[in-house]
Scaffold this active site. Structure first.
Site, mmCIF file in Angstrom:
data_model
loop_
_atom_site.group_PDB
_atom_site.id
_atom_site.type_symbol
_atom_site.label_atom_id
_atom_site.label_comp_id
_atom_site.label_asym_id
_atom_site.label_seq_id
_atom_site.Cartn_x
_atom_site.Cartn_y
_atom_site.Cartn_z
ATOM 1 N N CYS A 1 -2.089 32.748 12.184
ATOM 2 C CA CYS A 1 -1.931 33.368 13.499
ATOM 3 C C CYS A 1 -1.671 32.283 14.534
ATOM 4 C CB CYS A 1 -3.186 34.170 13.846
ATOM 5 S SG CYS A 1 -2.972 35.210 15.298
ATOM 6 N N GLU B 1 0.814 -1.215 0.000
ATOM 7 C CA GLU B 1 0.000 0.000 0.000
ATOM 8 C C GLU B 1 0.851 1.271 0.000
ATOM 9 O OE1 GLU B 1 -3.433 -2.166 2.747
ATOM 10 O OE2 GLU B 1 -2.003 -0.760 3.640
#
Length: 439
Positions: free
Chosen positions: A361, A290
């Protein structure tokens, strides 16, 4: 500087990817901008798949779409003959919308909802990877209600610790994923599944970690699981058709990283499985893997525009970009490291060391610390390499920043595959506050 795939410095002394100038891409599509080198994705996919073919082993190479899921990338991996891992209804819906063959879809996840399970069963996908007892019983109940029989893999934790970052390690015995192989949980789950008339148990799955640069972990995991398979064959008459050894194959982010070619991982895994199966009563199982990051990670580059500058005398110089943890949260989450160049003059020699700050921020919104760069100016383009995995897929709207666009480039052509979010997109699900009725 290390250039990935088709990336190069062109005759205009600017960074080019897939035969397309990155400055042109920013001019046309804006920034931040994710750019994917399609040729490199194809090369990575073929590196895994062709090695299995060369070794004469039945296999499936399933793209772990959690790394980056979109209609276009799923259609691309389908072109390359890969299978697909999904971990949510959203990823499954995207695969269906992309027209991906249902029989090559594998559904993962440690807390699948009833609706997700029903969706997977109704779409008749290739298999469901069962992660725990709660799911085992729930899936069986839903299969009975819908009169379905599910093809399943049982995910086990083999207790193998791969050489990787602790924050993203998933193969330890103390893990939120899988049935423990050593304490009897896996055997109990297997016995229940084999006795159920609602399950077709294809085999066993494990995933030992992420960003792995060696093959020892995979070899040890295969060895421990096959040892248990032999026991289960003898005691439970279980003949596994599939052994899925997961993903976690590493890529190069910085010069400190030294990943192996895809072919080496496959060759070592196949050799170990063959050795362990030989002489036993087990048939050679189909081997599934995978890869996610290793297919798309180094094929992705993010382009930013440089903005404000802040100097702290004798300490540090900050260069701010027009993105940050809203489009790449990995540095804040994992202390992930990246390399970057000024895309409009990548060959200029470094003159100073700067730190790249995001615009969010949040004091932790730092993309790269202590990056050598030529003296840069506001408005120039910074290209950050290896952002193809877990960049867009983990992007967010913190500070109500729209998610960037995504562009594929190949053979001198570009294609917009995900549009940039607009400000209108940010509020389209918002509902206004009900106004109080005046008395």
């Amino acid at each position: 500087m290390y250039y990935y795939g088709t990336s190069r410095v062109n005759e205009n002394n600017s960074l080019e990817i897939g035969g397309v100038d990155t400055l042109h891409l920013v001019s046309k599509y804006g920034s931040p901008l994710y750019v994917y080198d399609v040729a490199l994705i194809r090369e990575r996919a073929r590196g895994f798949k062709e090695t299995f073919d060369k070794m004469g082993v039945s296999s499936q190479v399933a793209y772990a779409s959690k790394a980056f899921s979109s209609v276009a990338i799923i259609q691309l991996v389908e072109e390359e003959g890969l299978s697909l891992d999904v971990v949510s209804a959203g990823e499954l819906y995207t695969a269906i919308a992309a027209g991906f063959p249902r029989e090559r879809i594998h559904f993962h996840g440690n807390n699948k909802s009833e609706e997700e399970i029903k969706m997977a069963l109704r779409e008749d996908i290739g298999c469901i990877v069962v992660d725990n007892f709660s799911e085992l019983y729930l899936l069986e109940e839903i299969c009975r209600d819908l009169d379905k029989k599910a093809k399943i893999l049982l995910r086990v934790t083999p207790g193998i610790e791969a050489h990787t970052h602790d924050y993203i390690l998933t193969g330890q015995e103390d893990s939120k994923f899988g049935f423990d192989l050593m304490n009897g949980q896996a055997e109990e789950a297997l016995m229940h599944s084999l006795q159920s008339d609602r399950y077709d148990v294809l085999g066993i799955h494990c995933h030992i970690g992420s960003q792995i640069f060696e093959t020892t972990g995979f070899i040890l995991a295969a060895r421990k699981i096959i040892e248990q398979m032999k026991k289960w064959h003898k005691e439970l008459n279980f003949q596994p058709k599939v052994l899925n050894l997961g993903g976690g194959f590493g890529i190069r982010y910085t010069e400190e990283d030294d990943p192996l070619p895809a072919s080496v991982y496959v060759e070592k895994i196949v050799a170990e499985v063959k050795e362990q199966i030989e002489g036993s009563e087990l048939n050679m199982p189909e081997i599934w893997i995978e890869p996610g990051r290793s297919l798309v990670g180094d094929a992705g580059t993010t382009l930013y525009q440089l903005g404000s500058v802040k100097e702290v005398p004798n300490i540090r110089k900050y260069l701010a970009i027009d993105g940050g943890m809203s489009d790449n949260i990995r540095p804040a989450l994992y202390d992930a490291k990246y390399e970057a160049v000024i895309a409009n003059r990548p060959l200029d020699k470094p003159e100073e060391t700067v730190s790249i700050a995001g615009k969010c921020c949040e004091s932790g919104d730092m993309l790269i610390w202590d990056l050598p760069l030529p003296k840069a100016e506001r408005g120039e383009i910074l290209a950050v390499f290896c952002t193809g995995a877990y960049g867009y897929s983990m992007a967010n709207n913190y500070n109500r920043i729209p998610r960037p666009a995504v562009v594929f480039v190949e053979n001198g052509e570009e294609q917009l595959v995900i549009e940039r979010e607009s400000l209108e997109d940010l509020i389209k699900h918002d509902k206004p506050l009900k106004q109080k009725v005046a008395k």
